[in-house]
Design an enzyme around this catalytic site. Structure first.
Site, PDB file in Angstrom:
ATOM      1  N   ASP A  95       0.857  -1.190   0.000  1.00 23.80           N
ATOM      2  CA  ASP A  95       0.000   0.000   0.000  1.00 23.80           C
ATOM      3  C   ASP A  95       0.890   1.235   0.000  1.00 23.80           C
ATOM      4  O   ASP A  95       1.741   1.392   0.883  1.00 23.80           O
ATOM      5  CB  ASP A  95      -0.907  -0.009   1.231  1.00 23.80           C
ATOM      6  N   TYR A 122       1.316   5.631  -0.497  1.00 30.42           N
ATOM      7  CA  TYR A 122       0.864   6.807   0.259  1.00 30.42           C
ATOM      8  C   TYR A 122       1.106   7.981  -0.676  1.00 30.42           C
ATOM      9  O   TYR A 122       1.795   8.932  -0.352  1.00 30.42           O
ATOM     10  CB  TYR A 122       1.737   6.876   1.518  1.00 30.42           C
ATOM     11  N   HIS A 176      -3.649  13.818   0.669  1.00 35.76           N
ATOM     12  CA  HIS A 176      -3.857  12.919   1.806  1.00 35.76           C
ATOM     13  C   HIS A 176      -2.674  12.990   2.774  1.00 35.76           C
ATOM     14  O   HIS A 176      -2.855  13.143   3.986  1.00 35.76           O
ATOM     15  CB  HIS A 176      -4.044  11.490   1.296  1.00 35.76           C
ATOM     16  N   ARG A 179       1.403  15.549  12.952  1.00 34.42           N
ATOM     17  CA  ARG A 179       2.662  16.293  13.140  1.00 34.42           C
ATOM     18  C   ARG A 179       2.478  17.687  12.574  1.00 34.42           C
ATOM     19  O   ARG A 179       2.962  18.015  11.496  1.00 34.42           O
ATOM     20  CB  ARG A 179       3.814  15.603  12.382  1.00 34.42           C
ATOM     21  N   GLU A 210      -9.191   3.856  -2.347  1.00 37.01           N
ATOM     22  CA  GLU A 210      -7.921   3.679  -3.054  1.00 37.01           C
ATOM     23  C   GLU A 210      -8.159   3.000  -4.406  1.00 37.01           C
ATOM     24  O   GLU A 210      -9.170   2.335  -4.617  1.00 37.01           O
ATOM     25  CB  GLU A 210      -6.962   2.804  -2.234  1.00 37.01           C
ATOM     26  N   ASP A 254      -9.267   0.292   2.001  1.00 37.12           N
ATOM     27  CA  ASP A 254      -8.270  -0.067   3.017  1.00 37.12           C
ATOM     28  C   ASP A 254      -8.822   0.337   4.386  1.00 37.12           C
ATOM     29  O   ASP A 254      -8.495   1.398   4.912  1.00 37.12           O
ATOM     30  CB  ASP A 254      -6.954   0.663   2.691  1.00 37.12           C
ATOM     31  N   GLN A 269      -4.089   2.791  15.014  1.00 38.14           N
ATOM     32  CA  GLN A 269      -2.997   3.264  14.145  1.00 38.14           C
ATOM     33  C   GLN A 269      -2.146   4.324  14.845  1.00 38.14           C
ATOM     34  O   GLN A 269      -0.924   4.320  14.764  1.00 38.14           O
ATOM     35  CB  GLN A 269      -3.602   3.837  12.855  1.00 38.14           C
ATOM     36  N   LYS A 310      -4.500  -1.931  10.090  1.00 39.89           N
ATOM     37  CA  LYS A 310      -4.841  -2.138   8.681  1.00 39.89           C
ATOM     38  C   LYS A 310      -5.077  -3.606   8.343  1.00 39.89           C
ATOM     39  O   LYS A 310      -5.742  -3.910   7.363  1.00 39.89           O
ATOM     40  CB  LYS A 310      -3.688  -1.636   7.798  1.00 39.89           C
ATOM     41  N   THR A 350      -4.748   6.311   0.042  1.00 44.57           N
ATOM     42  CA  THR A 350      -5.969   7.110  -0.020  1.00 44.57           C
ATOM     43  C   THR A 350      -5.855   8.174  -1.100  1.00 44.57           C
ATOM     44  O   THR A 350      -4.881   8.930  -1.134  1.00 44.57           O
ATOM     45  CB  THR A 350      -6.216   7.796   1.332  1.00 44.57           C
TER      46      THR A 350
HETATM   47 MN    MN Z   1      -4.160   2.888   2.773  1.00 43.39          MN
END
Ligand code: MN
Length: 430
Positions: A133, A135, A140, A149, A207, A239, A246, A259, A363
């Site tokens: 997966d 990113y 996103h 953060r 996704e 997902d 998480q 996940k 995502t």
């Molecule tokens: Mn994902």
């Protein structure tokens, strides 16, 4: 391609709002009452049973290896034959289903080959050996990064390579399978201590997944210019994500149990050839962003113009037959990293991808609030709840909620190409 708007003799194939015209022809694996699994091809209101088609003899023009692969119960064998085999199969199916030919239309066995889609159930299209997966949406990554953060949303590596993690293939399920709310460790304070119990912040992630075709040998990277030739087709992926789990577990090695409890895959695999008219050139990066390193840069690199839509229907809404509420609309063209870049990067160190491996985009979020592809972003961590058609509000998913994902390509003068649906209902923790 002069034949792109060709008509078919199959019921429902020429409807302008349908997902499955002659120009699509996605592959899947189907089961029906009293019959085993077989490979199917969707067109209009029908599914072509590929095993029955092979047995009828009308595929005699195709190689024996292709006919054998089409008689199987997963797509892995066909995937392993490579792009020229997929193209040959697609061209022959297109010819047989076109209004201009009668070989299949007038075949005496037609009723056992052309099955009504309403009577069939879609299964997983292939055995998925490995699942990665990514990113790859900057919207996103920036949104989520800024929640966790605030002073440092994008880490220094993010614009230099497509970040990904190794997902779990054993818990990938077909569209329609129930999704049980997982148990796990969660905290109320950043430093703990944790408690163990049902996830309270259940989320989905919209996704797009790529199912690999022929793949590559160990130690032999796939160059970016050949990367898309190695993809059998695209699917939708939900997902499912336990956000409270998480948050506590993701550092230092990334997501794990948040996940791995389930991911839902749509059943129809849409080929890149069907999506060809909807390719768009990779846009220039914003000024100030680093240029990709050479191995991530290719003259033929493209994005895909695929509309993505997520709806939710609560249990009460389904009982009252209230239509599902559309809660987001995005587009796969909003990705920062392309599919070709993901494949080139994934294999650049020598890692081999095998037929049926799944690479998911991460995502897909766009620049607007409406185009955010998960509830964490859509409700901004629960601070901006969304309203459903039954008058209730959602920050995260409740038991009984059904998440429905759809995707399609559409442009004036071109046939609409749809992906069908990716559905799952959350059930109570055990
Ligand atoms: Mn994902």
């Amino acid at each position: 391609m002069s034949a792109i708007n060709s008509q078919s003799w199959v019921e429902g194939a020429n409807e302008p709002d349908g997902d499955f015209p002659l120009a699509n022809l996605p592959f899947g694996v189907v089961a029906g009452e009293g019959r085993g699994l077989s490979i199917g091809v969707r067109i209009g209101a029908c599914i072509v049973d590929c095993r029955a088609l092979v047995e009828s003899g009308v595929l005699a023009r195709l190689d024996q290896s292709i006919r054998t692969a089409l008689s199987g119960t997963t797509l892995n064998a066909l995937m392993s034959l490579g792009q020229s085999a997929w193209r040959g199969t697609r061209a022959e199916l297109s010819r047989l289903l076109s209004s201009e030919t009668a070989d299949l239309r007038d075949h005496p066995k037609r009723s056992s080959i052309m099955l009504p889609a309403w009577g069939m159930t879609l299964r997983l299209p292939c055995d998925i050996g490995d699942y990665t997966d990514f990113y790859a949406s900057i919207h996103h990554a920036t949104n989520v990064g800024s929640m966790f953060r605030p002073d440092n949303p994008l880490l220094p590596n993010w614009k230099h390579m497509p970040i990904g993690y190794h997902g779990r293939s054993s818990s990938i399920v077909a569209s329609g399978a129930a999704i049980r709310r997982p148990h796990g460790q969660t905290v109320t304070q950043d430093a703990g201590p944790p408690t163990f119990g049902p996830c309270k912040l259940m989320d989905y992630e919209m996704e797009v997944g790529a199912l690999m075709g022929s793949g590559n040998a160990l130690g032999e990277p796939i160059g970016i210019d050949r990367a898309l030739d190695s993809v059998f087709g695209l699917v939708l992926l939900n997902d499912w994500s336990a956000r409270d789990m998480q948050k506590w577990e993701y550092q230092p090695l990334g997501p794990f149990l948040a996940k791995s409890f389930a991911s839902t895959l749509s059943g129809w695999v849409v080929s890149l050839d069907a999506l060809e008219p909807y390719r768009i050139a990779m846009p220039e990066r914003p000024s100030g962003d680093p240029a990709p390193l050479d191995y991530l840069r290719g003259g033929a690199d493209v994005l895909f113009d695929v509309n993505l839509e997520v709806s939710i229907a609560s249990a009460a809404m389904r009982t009252a037959r209230t239509p599902a509420t559309v809660i987001s609309r995005g587009n796969f063209k909003d990705m920062y990293w392309s599919l070709a870049q993901m494949i080139a990067h994934h294999t650049s160190g020598g890692c081999n991808l095998r037929p049926g491996d799944l690479l998911a985009s991460g995502t897909v979020s766009g620049p607007t609030p409406e185009s955010r592809g998960c509830l964490l972003e859509r409700t901004w961590r629960g601070t901006e709840p969304i309203k459903l058609g039954d008058g209730t509000e959602r920050k995260f998913l409740q038991d009984g909620d059904e998440v429905i994902m759809r995707a399609w390509c559409a442009r004036a003068g071109l046939p609409r190409i749809g992906f069908g649906e990716c559905r799952g209902i959350i059930t109570a923790a055990r």
